[in-house]
Design a protein around this motif. Structure first.
Motif, PDB file in Angstrom:
ATOM      1  N   GLU A 187      30.296  45.413  45.640  1.00 48.32           N
ATOM      2  CA  GLU A 187      31.632  44.871  45.357  1.00 48.32           C
ATOM      3  C   GLU A 187      32.713  45.753  45.983  1.00 48.32           C
ATOM      4  OE1 GLU A 187      31.043  42.054  44.494  1.00 48.32           O
ATOM      5  OE2 GLU A 187      29.586  41.951  42.892  1.00 48.32           O
ATOM      6  N   ILE A 188      32.524  47.063  45.920  1.00 44.13           N
ATOM      7  CA  ILE A 188      33.475  47.987  46.548  1.00 44.13           C
ATOM      8  C   ILE A 188      33.488  47.762  48.065  1.00 44.13           C
ATOM      9  CG2 ILE A 188      33.886  50.431  47.085  1.00 44.13           C
ATOM     10  CD1 ILE A 188      32.862  51.020  44.170  1.00 44.13           C
ATOM     11  N   ALA A 189      32.309  47.569  48.646  1.00 45.94           N
ATOM     12  CA  ALA A 189      32.226  47.304  50.092  1.00 45.94           C
ATOM     13  C   ALA A 189      32.931  45.995  50.444  1.00 45.94           C
ATOM     14  CB  ALA A 189      30.769  47.273  50.542  1.00 45.94           C
ATOM     15  N   CYS A 201      42.238  37.363  48.200  1.00 43.00           N
ATOM     16  CA  CYS A 201      41.506  36.900  47.021  1.00 43.00           C
ATOM     17  C   CYS A 201      40.296  37.800  46.774  1.00 43.00           C
ATOM     18  CB  CYS A 201      41.071  35.443  47.221  1.00 43.00           C
ATOM     19  SG  CYS A 201      40.030  34.785  45.903  1.00 43.00           S
ATOM     20  N   THR A 202      39.528  38.037  47.821  1.00 43.96           N
ATOM     21  CA  THR A 202      38.348  38.897  47.702  1.00 43.96           C
ATOM     22  C   THR A 202      38.740  40.298  47.239  1.00 43.96           C
ATOM     23  OG1 THR A 202      37.085  37.658  49.328  1.00 43.96           O
ATOM     24  CG2 THR A 202      36.448  39.960  49.003  1.00 43.96           C
ATOM     25  N   ALA A 203      39.758  40.875  47.842  1.00 42.19           N
ATOM     26  CA  ALA A 203      40.182  42.228  47.474  1.00 42.19           C
ATOM     27  C   ALA A 203      40.599  42.294  46.003  1.00 42.19           C
ATOM     28  CB  ALA A 203      41.325  42.690  48.373  1.00 42.19           C
ATOM     29  N   ALA A 204      41.350  41.291  45.546  1.00 36.82           N
ATOM     30  CA  ALA A 204      41.817  41.284  44.153  1.00 36.82           C
ATOM     31  C   ALA A 204      40.654  41.145  43.182  1.00 36.82           C
ATOM     32  CB  ALA A 204      42.821  40.151  43.950  1.00 36.82           C
ATOM     33  N   VAL A 205      39.776  40.185  43.452  1.00 35.57           N
ATOM     34  CA  VAL A 205      38.625  39.959  42.574  1.00 35.57           C
ATOM     35  C   VAL A 205      37.761  41.215  42.522  1.00 35.57           C
ATOM     36  CG1 VAL A 205      36.463  38.668  42.303  1.00 35.57           C
ATOM     37  CG2 VAL A 205      38.581  37.451  42.859  1.00 35.57           C
ATOM     38  N   GLU A 206      37.459  41.771  43.686  1.00 30.93           N
ATOM     39  CA  GLU A 206      36.544  42.915  43.728  1.00 30.93           C
ATOM     40  C   GLU A 206      37.147  44.168  43.106  1.00 30.93           C
ATOM     41  OE1 GLU A 206      33.833  41.841  43.933  1.00 30.93           O
ATOM     42  OE2 GLU A 206      33.283  40.879  45.810  1.00 30.93           O
ATOM     43  N   GLU A 207      38.458  44.319  43.163  1.00 31.41           N
ATOM     44  CA  GLU A 207      39.089  45.458  42.488  1.00 31.41           C
ATOM     45  C   GLU A 207      38.885  45.367  40.978  1.00 31.41           C
ATOM     46  OE1 GLU A 207      43.487  47.295  41.713  1.00 31.41           O
ATOM     47  OE2 GLU A 207      43.051  46.595  43.738  1.00 31.41           O
ATOM     48  N   VAL A 208      39.074  44.180  40.432  1.00 27.35           N
ATOM     49  CA  VAL A 208      38.860  43.987  38.995  1.00 27.35           C
ATOM     50  C   VAL A 208      37.393  44.214  38.643  1.00 27.35           C
ATOM     51  CG1 VAL A 208      38.914  42.298  37.107  1.00 27.35           C
ATOM     52  CG2 VAL A 208      40.832  42.443  38.708  1.00 27.35           C
ATOM     53  N   ILE A 209      36.485  43.699  39.474  1.00 25.31           N
ATOM     54  CA  ILE A 209      35.054  43.841  39.196  1.00 25.31           C
ATOM     55  C   ILE A 209      34.618  45.297  39.331  1.00 25.31           C
ATOM     56  CG2 ILE A 209      32.731  43.117  39.881  1.00 25.31           C
ATOM     57  CD1 ILE A 209      34.612  41.006  38.404  1.00 25.31           C
ATOM     58  N   ASP A 210      35.160  46.018  40.285  1.00 22.65           N
ATOM     59  CA  ASP A 210      34.866  47.448  40.419  1.00 22.65           C
ATOM     60  C   ASP A 210      35.199  48.160  39.103  1.00 22.65           C
ATOM     61  OD1 ASP A 210      34.628  50.169  41.157  1.00 22.65           O
ATOM     62  OD2 ASP A 210      36.527  50.144  42.257  1.00 22.65           O
ATOM     63  N   MET A 236      28.981  38.342  52.522  1.00 22.36           N
ATOM     64  CA  MET A 236      29.356  38.650  51.141  1.00 22.36           C
ATOM     65  C   MET A 236      28.757  37.626  50.186  1.00 22.36           C
ATOM     66  SD  MET A 236      33.341  39.752  51.354  1.00 22.36           S
ATOM     67  CE  MET A 236      34.014  40.431  52.834  1.00 22.36           C
ATOM     68  N   ALA A 237      28.794  36.362  50.573  1.00 24.50           N
ATOM     69  CA  ALA A 237      28.258  35.292  49.729  1.00 24.50           C
ATOM     70  C   ALA A 237      26.760  35.483  49.481  1.00 24.50           C
ATOM     71  CB  ALA A 237      28.530  33.929  50.363  1.00 24.50           C
ATOM     72  N   ALA A 248      31.885  34.292  41.672  1.00 21.43           N
ATOM     73  CA  ALA A 248      32.034  34.848  43.026  1.00 21.43           C
ATOM     74  C   ALA A 248      31.342  33.954  44.058  1.00 21.43           C
ATOM     75  CB  ALA A 248      31.463  36.261  43.079  1.00 21.43           C
ATOM     76  N   VAL A 249      30.146  33.486  43.736  1.00 24.49           N
ATOM     77  CA  VAL A 249      29.435  32.568  44.634  1.00 24.49           C
ATOM     78  C   VAL A 249      30.290  31.331  44.888  1.00 24.49           C
ATOM     79  CG1 VAL A 249      27.448  30.991  44.782  1.00 24.49           C
ATOM     80  CG2 VAL A 249      27.108  33.383  44.089  1.00 24.49           C
TER      81      VAL A 249
END
Length: 187
Positions: A148-150, A112-121, A61-62, A34-35
């Motif tokens: 991550e949800i935020a 990209c952020t939304a997709a990654v964070e959905e999987v991580i959630d 976010m970073a 993520a970083v």
């Protein structure tokens, strides 16, 4: 106290477990990825005058992801968990994913952020449900999941779903994240 060769001594109050080690390993790898994604996005967007607000959001976010990574760095060391051997791959892949989506525009970076964070959630929710007797780890993952949800919600609010080829982009990124999780748990 004698320790058998190849075995690690138990930490006080924490039963050693391959499952917990895999959780820490994969979460450490994920936060590192993520970083790197945000570094790639910032490398592209920070020089665009019209992307000032998006750059500010991504920087925030970073910073949170960097805090998460530092926490997992500590856990890797404290609990003597082997980090993933795939870190060099995630180093390149994370940056490339961030830069490539940012080159497509702010909305693609947010997709990209939304997709990654959905999987991580979902990934963190699964871990939280499986953790027993390790309140420290569970609490940390719960707090990081909230961040991550935020991030996901912020990305959606900033137009992630308006990105060109959103469904294809989102589906591909989610599949890549799921594969990275499976690989990092084991390798």
């Amino acid at each position: 106290m004698s320790v058998k060769r190849g075995k690690r001594p138990a930490l006080p109050g924490i039963a050693p477990s391959k499952d917990v080690a895999a959780m820490i390993r994969v979460d450490h790898a994920g936060e590192y990825g993520a970083v790197r994604i945000y570094e790639g996005q910032l490398a592209v967007l920070a020089n665009r005058p019209n992307s000032k607000k998006a750059t500010q959001v991504i920087r925030k976010m970073a910073r949170q992801e960097q805090d998460h990574l530092k926490a997992f760095d500590r856990l890797i060391n404290e609990r003597r968990v082997r980090p993933t051997a795939l870190a060099p791959v995630w180093h390149v892949a994370g940056f490339a994913l961030g830069a490539a989506t940012a080159l497509l525009g702010e909305k693609a970076a947010m997709a990209c952020t939304a997709a990654v964070e959905e999987v991580i959630d979902n990934h963190y929710a699964d871990q939280i449900a499986r953790i027993e007797g390790d309140d420290e780890l569970k609490g940390r993952i719960e707090a990081f999941r909230a961040d991550e949800i935020a991030h996901r919600d912020e990305a959606l609010a900033r137009g992630a779903e308006e990105a060109p080829f959103y469904r294809v982009l989102s589906t591909a990124i989610k599949a890549g994240c799921r594969l990275a999780i499976r690989l990092s748990e084991r390798i």
